[in-house]
Scaffold this motif. Structure first.
Motif, PDB file in Angstrom:
ATOM      1  N   ARG A 223       0.746  -1.190  -0.004  1.00 29.04           N
ATOM      2  CA  ARG A 223       0.125   0.090   0.074  1.00 29.04           C
ATOM      3  C   ARG A 223       0.702   1.022   0.140  1.00 29.04           C
ATOM      4  O   ARG A 223       1.537   1.631   1.128  1.00 29.04           O
ATOM      5  CB  ARG A 223      -0.680  -0.037   1.274  1.00 29.04           C
ATOM      6  CG  ARG A 223      -1.923  -1.025   1.328  1.00 29.04           C
ATOM      7  CD  ARG A 223      -3.300  -0.310   0.711  1.00 29.04           C
ATOM      8  NE  ARG A 223      -3.686   0.743   1.317  1.00 29.04           N
ATOM      9  CZ  ARG A 223      -4.725   0.979   2.074  1.00 29.04           C
ATOM     10  NH1 ARG A 223      -5.623  -0.022   2.306  1.00 29.04           N
ATOM     11  NH2 ARG A 223      -5.050   2.231   2.266  1.00 29.04           N
TER      12      ARG A 223
ATOM     13  N   GLN B  54      -5.727   1.521   9.306  1.00 29.35           N
ATOM     14  CA  GLN B  54      -6.759   2.390  10.070  1.00 29.35           C
ATOM     15  C   GLN B  54      -5.791   3.747   9.989  1.00 29.35           C
ATOM     16  O   GLN B  54      -6.459   4.991  10.018  1.00 29.35           O
ATOM     17  CB  GLN B  54      -6.676   2.092  11.546  1.00 29.35           C
ATOM     18  CG  GLN B  54      -7.593   0.816  11.645  1.00 29.35           C
ATOM     19  CD  GLN B  54      -6.949  -0.440  11.911  1.00 29.35           C
ATOM     20  OE1 GLN B  54      -5.992  -0.833  10.956  1.00 29.35           O
ATOM     21  NE2 GLN B  54      -7.345  -1.515  12.631  1.00 29.35           N
TER      22      GLN B  54
ATOM     23  N   ASP C  50      -9.243   3.372   4.241  1.00 33.08           N
ATOM     24  CA  ASP C  50      -9.360   2.356   3.334  1.00 33.08           C
ATOM     25  C   ASP C  50     -10.426   2.857   2.489  1.00 33.08           C
ATOM     26  O   ASP C  50     -11.727   2.698   2.999  1.00 33.08           O
ATOM     27  CB  ASP C  50      -9.504   1.087   3.663  1.00 33.08           C
ATOM     28  CG  ASP C  50      -9.570  -0.015   2.682  1.00 33.08           C
ATOM     29  OD1 ASP C  50      -9.480   0.387   1.530  1.00 33.08           O
ATOM     30  OD2 ASP C  50      -9.039  -1.135   2.838  1.00 33.08           O
ATOM     31  N   SER C  51     -10.331   3.600   1.521  1.00 35.18           N
ATOM     32  CA  SER C  51     -11.468   4.233   0.574  1.00 35.18           C
ATOM     33  C   SER C  51     -12.299   3.172  -0.077  1.00 35.18           C
ATOM     34  O   SER C  51     -13.662   3.367  -0.131  1.00 35.18           O
ATOM     35  CB  SER C  51     -11.178   5.219  -0.407  1.00 35.18           C
ATOM     36  OG  SER C  51     -10.061   4.649  -1.155  1.00 35.18           O
ATOM     37  N   ASP C  52     -11.634   2.078  -0.275  1.00 33.45           N
ATOM     38  CA  ASP C  52     -12.551   0.919  -1.023  1.00 33.45           C
ATOM     39  C   ASP C  52     -13.625   0.557  -0.168  1.00 33.45           C
ATOM     40  O   ASP C  52     -14.761   0.416  -0.274  1.00 33.45           O
ATOM     41  CB  ASP C  52     -11.785  -0.152  -1.567  1.00 33.45           C
ATOM     42  CG  ASP C  52     -10.736   0.169  -2.504  1.00 33.45           C
ATOM     43  OD1 ASP C  52     -10.784   1.395  -2.981  1.00 33.45           O
ATOM     44  OD2 ASP C  52      -9.811  -0.673  -2.780  1.00 33.45           O
ATOM     45  N   LYS C  53     -13.314   0.523   1.186  1.00 29.06           N
ATOM     46  CA  LYS C  53     -14.332  -0.023   2.183  1.00 29.06           C
ATOM     47  C   LYS C  53     -14.975   1.195   2.735  1.00 29.06           C
ATOM     48  O   LYS C  53     -15.838   1.097   3.950  1.00 29.06           O
ATOM     49  CB  LYS C  53     -13.617  -0.798   3.160  1.00 29.06           C
ATOM     50  CG  LYS C  53     -12.929  -2.163   2.917  1.00 29.06           C
ATOM     51  CD  LYS C  53     -12.438  -2.866   3.943  1.00 29.06           C
ATOM     52  CE  LYS C  53     -11.663  -4.275   3.292  1.00 29.06           C
ATOM     53  NZ  LYS C  53     -10.912  -4.749   4.478  1.00 29.06           N
ATOM     54  N   GLY C  54     -14.609   2.249   2.387  1.00 25.22           N
ATOM     55  CA  GLY C  54     -15.422   3.589   3.002  1.00 25.22           C
ATOM     56  C   GLY C  54     -14.928   3.818   4.543  1.00 25.22           C
ATOM     57  O   GLY C  54     -15.503   4.382   5.292  1.00 25.22           O
ATOM     58  N   GLU C  55     -13.675   3.297   4.718  1.00 27.32           N
ATOM     59  CA  GLU C  55     -13.023   3.425   6.283  1.00 27.32           C
ATOM     60  C   GLU C  55     -12.226   4.777   6.210  1.00 27.32           C
ATOM     61  O   GLU C  55     -11.232   4.753   5.360  1.00 27.32           O
ATOM     62  CB  GLU C  55     -12.293   2.490   6.624  1.00 27.32           C
ATOM     63  CG  GLU C  55     -13.116   1.461   7.125  1.00 27.32           C
ATOM     64  CD  GLU C  55     -12.424   0.034   7.308  1.00 27.32           C
ATOM     65  OE1 GLU C  55     -13.191  -1.069   7.376  1.00 27.32           O
ATOM     66  OE2 GLU C  55     -11.164  -0.082   7.204  1.00 27.32           O
ATOM     67  N   SER C  56     -12.498   5.733   7.013  1.00 27.38           N
ATOM     68  CA  SER C  56     -11.744   6.813   7.212  1.00 27.38           C
ATOM     69  C   SER C  56     -10.129   6.693   7.944  1.00 27.38           C
ATOM     70  O   SER C  56     -10.410   5.728   8.847  1.00 27.38           O
ATOM     71  CB  SER C  56     -12.295   8.239   7.719  1.00 27.38           C
ATOM     72  OG  SER C  56     -12.881   7.717   8.740  1.00 27.38           O
TER      73      SER C  56
END
Ligand code: GAP
Length: 490
Positions: free
Chosen positions: A383, A432, A436-442
């Motif tokens: 990543r 974290q 993770d934009s793919d999972k919508g996690e900021s």
């Protein structure tokens, strides 16, 4: 000792000198982590003894000095060890050490049977004491002869006697010959000290035990000048300061991690005192080879200044304003070897323990000594955003401390590697941290700090890292940080 030697090579602390040519006996090269550790030792020593003290100044004298220095100091005449040679295998030994090892004996009283006799003892069959070589067991040893330990060298292009000089066998003499320069230029009043860190060279007859006894080594020496006419707390000033320096020296080694049970003080017997000393006490450490000298603290009296005054014809005195008289100061000399200190810190820090069924090797260095203070590790090296963030953290922290970035293995392995070289803290950048934009996690903008000794973790905002490490690396406690930044994963 073998474990330490192998760890030092494997992890870039210390290599055999000129290894690709088969090695140079008793010479060692400090690798990337060794040089950091050595610099740390010298840095804290200089900070504690020079920078922080109003009664100390520093010096960096040259290694090559006027040859008369060594005549005046007594080294040309007295800096010798008794040496014996084996007539068979031609090996050389220090005569006073020969009886400290077991010896091989082919006993005539038992038709030449071979026995290994304990150190210092005679053969129980024929009563003979060691006269033969401790290595080959066959050759007769010669009578002892005195061997001067100074390395000779020649100044200038022509090897003639007039240009003969020596590589300094101690840094101390550079301080004595500069006593007046320093006292005058720095307007010093007694008592005051001059400190120096630098290389010294001794052509040891039997070097060995890794970096314990080598022919080229580094010393950290202080010459502390006192007025012998004064008394402090009812004691002559030299005796008072000698005690003070003994106490301070022991405390210094304890403060940076040497355990109490591995340290002791040994007074020199009258017959082993150096030619210049009124009293000497050694700080001994329980090295892997047994109790041995780590440093010496000597009362050298006015011997050196008087000798140099006599040989140079220059007065090396101090004007005592109160008594309106010139005095030759007495000198207290705390003298430590950098390499020996490093070996002691390394040996004391080394621990093996079992964690979840696996062996963990950890160097529990005091944070100020650790060659790497912080390792920044990306949890996923695929990543880009994690890798970029980790590099950015390394760049920020490295303006204050030695910090590395490592992504060459999985996280568990990276932690173990850092444990093995004594890195007190690891910082891990994970999903974290960057989101993770793919999972919508900021992104939470936080990283995990892992403490080497407890293996506990705390979750800390990236922006707080410099403050947190300033605290932790400056002596702050891990538990305080862990409770200030909850949410740690274990
Ligand atoms: N100016 C006093 C002096 O040099 P020393 O006891 O001969 O005293 C001081 O040396 C310290 O230097 C020792 O305690 C030891 O730590 C270190 N040292 C001496 N010889 C050494 C050697 N051959 N290899 C490594 N360290 C040595």
């Amino acid at each position: 000792m073998d474990t330490l030697v192998s760890l030092c090579k494997r992890r870039g602390f210390i290599f055999q000198s000129s290894e690709i040519y088969g090695g140079t006996g008793s010479c060692w090269d400090y690798g990337p982590l060794g040089v950091e550790l050595k610099q740390s030792i010298k840095r804290i020593w200089w900070r504690d003894y020079v920078q922080k003290r109003a009664d100390m100044v520093g010096l960096d004298a040259s290694i090559l000095m006027h040859p008369t220095v060594w005549k005046a100091s007594g080294h040309v005449d007295n800096f010798t060890d008794p040496m014996v040679d084996c007539l068979e295998c031609r090996r050389r030994f220090r005569a006073d050490k020969v009886d400290e090892t077991p010896w091989v004996h082919y006993c005539a009283a038992t038709k030449g049977n071979k026995f290994t006799i304990p150190p210092g003892e005679p053969c129980t069959h024929c009563g003979e004491r060691r006269t033969l070589c401790p290595e080959c067991g066959k050759g007769q040893l010669t009578a002892p002869r005195q061997f001067n330990l100074m390395f000779k060298t020649f100044m200038g292009p022509v090897e003639e006697d007039a240009a003969l000089t020596y590589l300094r066998p101690e840094t101390a003499q550079g301080i004595f010959v500069n006593f007046d320069n320093v006292a005058q230029s720095m307007r010093r009043k007694l008592p005051f000290g001059i400190a120096q860190i630098g290389k010294a060279f001794r052509n040891e007859i039997t070097p060995g035990n890794f970096i314990f006894r080598t022919r080229e080594f580094e010393q950290m020496e202080i010459e502390f000048f006192v007025n012998p006419r004064e008394t402090v707390e009812g004691k002559p000033a030299d005796e008072y300061w000698h005690e003070r320096w003994i106490t301070d020296s022991l405390a210094w080694f304890r403060r940076y991690g040497l355990r109490e049970e591995n340290l002791r003080l040994r007074e020199h017997e009258k017959d082993e005192l150096a030619h210049y000393a009124k009293r000497t006490a050694d700080v001994e450490y329980r090295f892997p080879i047994g109790w041995s000298e780590l440093m010496g603290i000597a009362n050298r009296t006015d011997f050196d200044l008087k000798q140099h005054a006599q040989y140079s014809g220059k007065a090396l005195t101090y004007f005592d304003e109160e008594r309106k008289e010139h005095v030759v100061p007495y000198v207290i000399e705390p003298s430590a070897g950098v390499d020996r200190a490093l070996l002691a810190f390394l040996a004391d820090a080394y621990q093996e323990e079992e964690v979840r069924g696996e062996k963990r090797v950890v160097l529990r260095f005091h944070p100020e000594l650790a060659p790497i203070k912080v390792a920044v590790l990306p949890l996923l090296k695929k990543r880009d955003d994690i890798v970029r963030t980790a590099h950015a953290i390394r760049d920020t922290l490295s303006t204050h401390w030695s910090v590395v970035y490592d992504d060459t293995a999985a996280i568990g392995r990276l932690y173990r590697r850092q444990d093995e070289v004594g890195t007190p803290y690891c910082v891990t950048v994970d999903v974290q941290t960057v989101g993770d934009s793919d999972k919508g996690e900021s992104a939470d903008g936080k990283v995990t700090i892992r403490d080497r000794d407890s293996m506990e973790q705390a979750r800390v905002p990236i922006a707080a890292l410099p403050t947190v490490f300033l605290d932790l690396l400056g002596g702050g406690s891990w538990s305080a940080v862990a409770s200030r930044y909850p949410g740690a994963r274990t």
